[in-house]
Design an enzyme around this catalytic site. Structure first.
Site, PDB file in Angstrom:
ATOM      1  N   GLU A 149       0.823  -1.209   0.000  1.00 26.80           N
ATOM      2  CA  GLU A 149       0.000   0.000   0.000  1.00 26.80           C
ATOM      3  C   GLU A 149       0.858   1.260   0.000  1.00 26.80           C
ATOM      4  OE1 GLU A 149      -3.390   2.378   2.641  1.00 26.80           O
ATOM      5  OE2 GLU A 149      -2.252   0.726   3.538  1.00 26.80           O
ATOM      6  N   GLU A 248     -11.756   2.881   5.584  1.00 31.90           N
ATOM      7  CA  GLU A 248     -10.685   3.241   6.504  1.00 31.90           C
ATOM      8  C   GLU A 248     -10.708   4.755   6.700  1.00 31.90           C
ATOM      9  OE1 GLU A 248      -6.675   1.248   6.563  1.00 31.90           O
ATOM     10  OE2 GLU A 248      -5.993   3.292   6.177  1.00 31.90           O
TER      11      GLU A 248
END
Length: 281
Positions: A149, A248
């Site tokens: 990520e 998130e």
């Protein structure tokens, strides 16, 4: 095809101290899937039992962050920490296996304190590639996917090594393992590069997981900000995205009250609470 959303238990329902309680709250809110950072302090048996009771899938976990007191946030690209990375990876695989989680985010880590990013970039990339190959081969034995990520270094983490989808794609090309994918958090991508439509189209074949939050506040998708999430959701549907979209973000208030955007999405797609087809009911 409608999108599938995952509640990030490290961010949502913060008033509940324990991950199993947050998982149960997510299920009650209609989520069919959850994800989390490294679940320190939560026994795998407790989280799995909660997931089974609630009928929820655990779809993503992080590797442990390393020594947070020393400022570590992942170890995969940190020179000299290869042994610790492998130890933490083994722990993550064991935990993921125990809770039935098929994806692990392999956290790259930070440029060492006092080091110049440009001066250590090559060594860190070499370390990252070496560790990713090791991780991919281990994960393949478990039929698991490894994810990398990019995290923005403009607002969130100035020292994080992996910052852009372009950098991540170049590294994945060098690693050449089919079970390693891109975890694209649109919050970070917008801050670093923008151009979300073209980036989603360009990197779509590499994407194994998506996460969302409004920019710049990192709150609910329908909070004030730069991103047009109804358009983004339609784009993902048109691309045929079948993975999960991880929520998130930091709720501005009560998590459940802030989920109006998700209820509106389900309603606009003719879905019931929880994202199931009305026709299937």
């Amino acid at each position: 095809m409608s999108l599938r959303f995952s509640a990030n238990l490290s961010w949502l329902f913060p008033q509940l101290p324990a991950l199993p309680a947050r998982l149960e709250a997510a299920a009650a809110a209609g989520f069919g899937a959850v994800e989390a950072a490294w679940p320190a302090g939560c026994p795998a048996q407790a989280l799995r039992a909660a997931a089974e009771r609630a009928g929820v899938r655990i779809v993503l976990l992080n590797t442990p962050p390393g020594n947070q007191e020393a400022g570590e946030m992942g170890l995969a690209a940190v020179p000299g920490r290869q042994a610790a990375f492998r130890q933490d990876l083994a722990a993550a695989v064991q935990y993921a296996r125990a809770v039935g989680c098929p994806r692990i985010h392999l956290m790259a880590g930070r440029v060492p304190l006092g080091a110049d990013r440009a001066a250590v970039a090559d060594e860190m990339e070499t370390t990252f590639i070496e560790n990713l190959r090791y991780a991919a081969d281990l994960l393949a034995q478990e039929d698991m996917i490894g994810l990398v990520e990019p995290i923005n270094n403009r607002i969130t983490d100035p020292r994080y090594f992996l910052n852009t989808p372009h950098q991540a794609a170049a590294i994945l090309e060098k690693v050449r393992r089919p079970n390693l994918k891109l975890q694209l958090d649109l919050f970070h991508c917008q801050i670093m590069d923008g151009n979300l439509s073209r980036n989603l189209e360009a990197y779509f074949p590499l994407i194994g997981h998506i996460q969302i939050a409004q920019v710049p506040g990192r709150h609910e998708p329908d909070s004030p900000g730069e991103l047009n999430f109804p358009y983004i959701f339609e784009l993902l549907e048109s691309l045929g995205y079948s993975g999960y979209v991880g929520c998130e973000y930091a709720p501005k208030g009560d998590t459940l009250e802030g989920l109006g955007w998700l209820r509106s999405y389900w309603e606009s797609r003719g879905l019931q609470h929880g994202g199931t087809s009305k026709a299937a009911e």
